[in-house]
Design an enzyme around this catalytic site. Sequence first.
Site, mmCIF file in Angstrom:
data_model
loop_
_atom_site.group_PDB
_atom_site.id
_atom_site.type_symbol
_atom_site.label_atom_id
_atom_site.label_comp_id
_atom_site.label_asym_id
_atom_site.label_seq_id
_atom_site.Cartn_x
_atom_site.Cartn_y
_atom_site.Cartn_z
ATOM 1 N N GLU A 1 0.838 -1.201 0.000
ATOM 2 C CA GLU A 1 0.000 0.000 0.000
ATOM 3 C C GLU A 1 0.875 1.254 0.000
ATOM 4 O O GLU A 1 0.524 2.250 -0.623
ATOM 5 C CB GLU A 1 -0.956 0.002 1.211
ATOM 6 N N CYS B 1 6.855 -9.968 -6.650
ATOM 7 C CA CYS B 1 7.066 -8.540 -6.343
ATOM 8 C C CYS B 1 6.046 -8.053 -5.321
ATOM 9 O O CYS B 1 4.897 -8.473 -5.317
ATOM 10 C CB CYS B 1 6.943 -7.733 -7.627
HETATM 11 ZN ZN LIG Z 1 -2.617 -2.921 -4.619
HETATM 12 ZN ZN LIG Z 2 7.167 -5.218 -9.570
#
Ligand SMILES: [Zn+2]
Ligand SMILES: [Zn+2]
Length: 158
Positions: free
Chosen positions: A115, A130
């Site tokens: 976030e 990721c």
């Molecule tokens: Zn998101």
């Molecule tokens: Zn990424």
Amino acid sequence: MPVSRNIAAMTGVKATVSENNVRLTGYTGSKRQVDAAALLDSISSYKRRHEITDPVLLVIGQDLFTPRHSFVFGLARAPAGAAVVSAARLGNEYYGRPACDDDLIDRLSKEGAHETGHLFGLDHCTDPECIMYKPDTLAELDGKKKMFCSACREKLFG
Ligand SMILES: [Zn+2]
Ligand SMILES: [Zn+2]
């Protein structure tokens, strides 16, 4: 607090931890969940009232939903610099498995960094390892590494 330290290590953003003073709105009794968008509205107005310009990431225990998703781990609104992460579905107990603090800290750190990435302009990433990958399940969240892929890192740190 290990979570804020982890987020700082991943994002390079120095975080200050404070007690929550935002009035928690958006609770929807019929769902026993909190409307994440309504909560972001509350964070935004709190920030305006108190002239807070730094991004704010709220961590709550209640489960979150949005109009389009029956649940979300978290939600961010970059222009407002407001984000929320829920711990409700991040503990093993929710899935009937033995509780583990390290797992919970790991997941909160990943979601918090995710976030925070949005707050600094990053979109979702297709690399399943990721931080900016959008996990739909706990397994997908656990499959992510505690780092941004090189493309996202480039965008974040330029
Ligand atoms: Zn998101
Ligand atoms: Zn990424």
